[in-house]
Design a protein around this motif. Structure first.
Motif, PDB file in Angstrom:
ATOM      1  N   CYS A   1      41.309  74.575  -2.242  1.00 51.49           N
ATOM      2  CA  CYS A   1      39.919  74.985  -2.051  1.00 51.49           C
ATOM      3  C   CYS A   1      38.942  73.910  -2.522  1.00 51.49           C
ATOM      4  CB  CYS A   1      39.647  76.299  -2.773  1.00 51.49           C
ATOM      5  SG  CYS A   1      40.433  77.716  -1.968  1.00 51.49           S
TER       6      CYS A   1
ATOM      7  N   CYS B  82      41.297  76.203  -6.812  1.00 54.71           N
ATOM      8  CA  CYS B  82      42.587  75.564  -6.638  1.00 54.71           C
ATOM      9  C   CYS B  82      42.413  74.255  -5.870  1.00 54.71           C
ATOM     10  CB  CYS B  82      43.544  76.496  -5.904  1.00 54.71           C
ATOM     11  SG  CYS B  82      43.247  76.644  -4.145  1.00 54.71           S
TER      12      CYS B  82
ATOM     13  N   CYS C 228      40.196  81.554  -2.907  1.00 57.33           N
ATOM     14  CA  CYS C 228      41.263  82.091  -2.056  1.00 57.33           C
ATOM     15  C   CYS C 228      42.117  83.136  -2.777  1.00 57.33           C
ATOM     16  CB  CYS C 228      42.154  80.962  -1.533  1.00 57.33           C
ATOM     17  SG  CYS C 228      43.195  80.198  -2.796  1.00 57.33           S
TER      18      CYS C 228
HETATM   19 ZN   LIG Z   1      41.912  78.447  -3.615  1.00 57.95          ZN
END
Ligand SMILES: [Zn+2]
Ligand SMILES: [Mn+2]
Ligand SMILES: [Mn+2]
Ligand SMILES: [Zn+2]
Lengths: 140, 140
Positions: free
Chosen positions: B136, B133, B96
DNA sequence: TCTAAAAACAGGAATGGTTACTGATCACCA
DNA sequence: TGGTGATCAGTAACCATTCCTGTTTTTAGA
């Protein structure tokens, strides 16, 4: 690394060792440093003028994917490629662009610290080092 | 950092604190993270639609030059800017793009090792860290 | 060995982030 | 208040890299 090993690695990912890929590897050997895709292209073209720059990019990408070569990226300059696939540090001269290796620095402990201090799943980490090479230091 | 300090720093290098530079700083504050030049541009444009993207790039460059902001660059994505000018680690999500800070990792020793093991005069070194992250990681 | 399908390639167009250029506008100070 | 240099908006250019398309090469199977 020998040709049979390289062919084997490519095979393992469903690729073949084409003449262009071999030419890219030979150019990387001949450049004896950390050439950019364009550097490689210019060397390859000396023997095979019909090769396209896009082909060199694609060959470098495949060779990196199968672990035969490595790459490093500094801001404001093209990606450099490397036959040395062991974890190691490279430093780039901000004046002439030359890239050299920095021996004797272990990053294992730092990488472990990073994994211990972030909720991210770390997939890649690298040190980007820049400076002035001895030759450029002279004329400054 | 307060406005008078920033004005002072700009003065010290012969720059002035223009409304555009102030708007860029405020956008950086409002973004509250590690925005790209384009992110900053979009925020600035909400208040001042006549500002040009080039002006944002130039303002960011001046602000970085005088030490008011910092920047980090990951391959294959635009440079990110940061109000945190202390040495620290940032990690970027490869899915992302979100950038977060990694606390508790000291690079001082590594940087010293680097200076001790290269004939280059080191001018800059940074760690580039990538991963997935938590958000995600969930949907994977 | 021949042939169809898959992979790789050459050449060139397109992309995306960033910088360079140019004429207009602004800020500072005499 | 006018002059002068800094800054700006708008836009074109740049550069590394990727994408696309038609062609050539390689591979597997009959
Ligand atoms: Zn992410
Ligand atoms: Mn190397
Ligand atoms: Mn940060
Ligand atoms: Zn140099």
């Amino acid at each position: 690394m020998f040709v049979p090993d390289i062919r084997e690695k490519l095979r393992g990912s469903g690729y073949t060792l084409t003449s262009q890929r071999r030419a890219v590897l030979e150019a990387l050997l001949r450049a004896k440093g950390h050439p950019s895709a364009e550097d490689v292209y210019l060397i390859v073209k000396r023997e095979n003028p019909r090769v396209a720059l896009g082909t060199v990019y694609q060959a470098l990408s495949v060779l990196e994917e199968v672990g035969v070569i490595g790459s490093k990226h500094w801001a404001e300059s093209p990606t450099r490629y490397d036959l040395n696939v062991e974890p190691h540090l490279d430093i780039r001269c901000i004046r002439c662009g030359e890239v050299s290796e920095v021996p004797g620095v272990a990053l294992g402990a730092v990488e472990e610290q990073i994994r211990d201090n972030t909720p991210y799943r770390v997939t890649h980490s690298a040190m980007v080092v820049e400076g002035l090479c001895p030759a450029c230091l002279d004329g400054e």
